[in-house]
Design an enzyme around this catalytic site. Structure first.
Site, PDB file in Angstrom:
ATOM      1  N   ARG A 212       0.757  -0.969  -0.154  1.00  0.00           N
ATOM      2  CA  ARG A 212       0.009   0.225   0.023  1.00  0.00           C
ATOM      3  C   ARG A 212       1.010   1.273  -0.212  1.00  0.00           C
ATOM      4  O   ARG A 212       0.348   2.147  -1.072  1.00  0.00           O
ATOM      5  CB  ARG A 212      -1.150   0.514   1.358  1.00  0.00           C
ATOM      6  N   PHE A 228     -11.368  -5.128  -5.775  1.00  0.00           N
ATOM      7  CA  PHE A 228     -11.239  -6.236  -4.189  1.00  0.00           C
ATOM      8  C   PHE A 228     -10.721  -5.130  -3.266  1.00  0.00           C
ATOM      9  O   PHE A 228      -9.463  -5.663  -2.071  1.00  0.00           O
ATOM     10  CB  PHE A 228     -10.490  -7.486  -4.729  1.00  0.00           C
ATOM     11  N   ASP A 250     -15.680  -3.511  -4.973  1.00  0.00           N
ATOM     12  CA  ASP A 250     -16.109  -4.653  -3.746  1.00  0.00           C
ATOM     13  C   ASP A 250     -17.515  -5.745  -4.342  1.00  0.00           C
ATOM     14  O   ASP A 250     -18.719  -4.456  -4.403  1.00  0.00           O
ATOM     15  CB  ASP A 250     -15.911  -4.460  -2.142  1.00  0.00           C
ATOM     16  N   ASP A 300      -6.390  -6.929  -6.713  1.00  0.00           N
ATOM     17  CA  ASP A 300      -5.480  -7.811  -4.685  1.00  0.00           C
ATOM     18  C   ASP A 300      -6.842  -8.760  -4.503  1.00  0.00           C
ATOM     19  O   ASP A 300      -7.461  -8.312  -4.147  1.00  0.00           O
ATOM     20  CB  ASP A 300      -5.322  -6.460  -3.945  1.00  0.00           C
ATOM     21  N   CYS A 340      -2.535 -13.817  -3.536  1.00  0.00           N
ATOM     22  CA  CYS A 340      -1.980 -14.510  -2.396  1.00  0.00           C
ATOM     23  C   CYS A 340      -2.126 -15.682  -1.321  1.00  0.00           C
ATOM     24  O   CYS A 340      -2.282 -16.112  -0.534  1.00  0.00           O
ATOM     25  CB  CYS A 340      -2.839 -13.638  -0.787  1.00  0.00           C
TER      26      CYS A 340
END
Length: 396
Positions: A212, A228, A250, A300, A340
């Site tokens: 970030r 996201f 989102d 992300d 991730c």
């Protein structure tokens, strides 16, 4: 009496390198009758002591190592020692980055397999993901109460991986007070609302803090699409970095509402932000059809692969979403893209992004690499601790 695990000949190499797992196929025999989560001693095929760990008869990872020191007893004092060692690193990071929220324990990487602990102000949020962690819960809580007498302790062990260990999901107060609906933390001068009880994971994605911060370099004067977005982390930094417009997307309206609140409590220009409730895949296709373009796209997504069986499908998902992102970027735009999924290594992810560039018919240069924040360390003997990877891509 402590049960004993004897390994198949040649299966001791990883333990001698201090890797903390013993797989079921590496076990020759078990002496004694260890139950779920019991502490066991591990020996090589000749009877030489190697490690002390927790037994999990339902998992392929049959033993998770607590210690490679034979004199260690797995008790409250052991957990106090591990907590104090972990806090030393976090003290450095908290002072450097102005943190009131950080990962205190990163499981195997901090010598406590199956245990994740995040600190949000004076709340410690625990995820106990292994049979050994569950069995040692009382010792862990006592250690936390000793080391952090000012803190309340809350459990968020509501994750599917517990099923592999023969455990049921569990949440609730372990000590002290119930967390309020909002706990406000700070990182790099930015305030963030966290919902400990109902939020994703333990309430927030602490692991993306460094990414970030790095995003600020790419956003000044730009039109930014933050996909996201959850509670707006990247979007907050984009506004702080001087973006002309930030569109946060989102599927969760409560998360978007919190994202707006986060912008407001930081005094950021909310008029330069939009908060869009939409499916990212569908919205990207709509933008492409309309010919709508952005200077920066931040991608992300959540974990696409929970198991090896899901990896092929995850690759397709990552490729598709990065292709769509490239197709709505202006020439000379920047794609900040992340994965991730721990099962996907960095080289594979880079190849997927490169394949997405071919499908998007765009020339792409990788100009920066990203990883998990420093409070999610990577132990030298445990490469599996590296799970978050990302790239800044210059899209021609």
């Amino acid at each position: 009496m402590t049960a004993s695990i004897y390994l198949v000949k040649g299966r001791d190499k990883s333990l001698r390198r201090r890797h903390p797992w013993v797989f079921s196929r590496g076990i020759q025999r078990v002496e004694g009758k260890p139950e779920l989560g019991d502490t066991v001693d591990v020996f090589d095929h000749k009877g030489e002591w190697l490690a002390r760990g927790a037994y999990s008869p339902q998992s392929q990872i049959r033993v998770r190592v607590w210690s490679f020191e034979q004199n260690d007893t797995i008790d409250t004092a052991f957990f106090i020692k591990r907590l104090n060692a972990a806090q030393g690193l976090r003290d450095i990071l908290a002072e450097r980055d102005g943190l009131t929220g950080y990962r205190l324990i990163a499981a195997e990487s901090d010598g406590l397999p199956g245990i994740t602990i995040d600190r949000y102000q004076d709340f410690l949020v625990c995820q106990l993901l292994s049979a050994g962690a569950e069995a040692q819960k009382d010792n862990l809580i006592e250690a936390l109460k000793t080391c952090y007498p000012e803190c309340s302790i809350y459990e968020r062990s509501d994750v599917s991986v517990r099923k592999k260990e023969g455990l049921k999901p569990r949440t609730g107060v372990l000590h002290g007070e119930t967390p309020p609906p909002v706990v406000t933390i700070e990182e790099n001068g930015i305030k963030i609302h966290v919902d400990i009880v109902g939020g994703h994971k333990t309430g927030f994605y602490l692991d993306q803090r460094d990414s970030r911060q790095a995003a600020i370099k790419y956003v000044k004067g730009k039109r930014v699409l933050n996909c996201f977005c959850y509670t707006g982390g990247f979007g907050l930094y984009a506004l702080k970095g001087g973006a002309d417009k930030v569109i946060n997307v989102d599927v969760s309206q409560p998360a978007l509402d919190t994202a707006r609140q986060n912008a407001e409590i930081n005094g950021l220009p909310v008029e330069n932000a939009e908060f869009v409730n939409a499916d990212v895949f569908k919205l990207l296709r709509e933008y492409r059809e309309r010919g709508e373009l952005f200077d920066v796209v931040i991608m992300d997504p959540p974990k696409f692969a929970e198991s090896k069986a899901q990896l092929v499908g995850a690759c397709r998902g990552y490729k598709d979403i990065n292709m769509l992102a490239m197709q709505i970027l202006k020439p000379g735009g920047t794609l900040l893209t992340y994965s991730c999924s721990g099962l996907m290594d960095s080289n594979l992810f880079q190849k997927i992004v490169a394949d997405a560039a071919l499908d998007a018919k765009r020339d792409v240069q990788f100009i920066e690499r990203f990883s998990q924040a420093a409070d999610h360390p990577l132990d030298s003997a445990y490469p599996e601790g590296f799970y978050l990877k990302g790239f800044a891509c210059y899209v021609k």
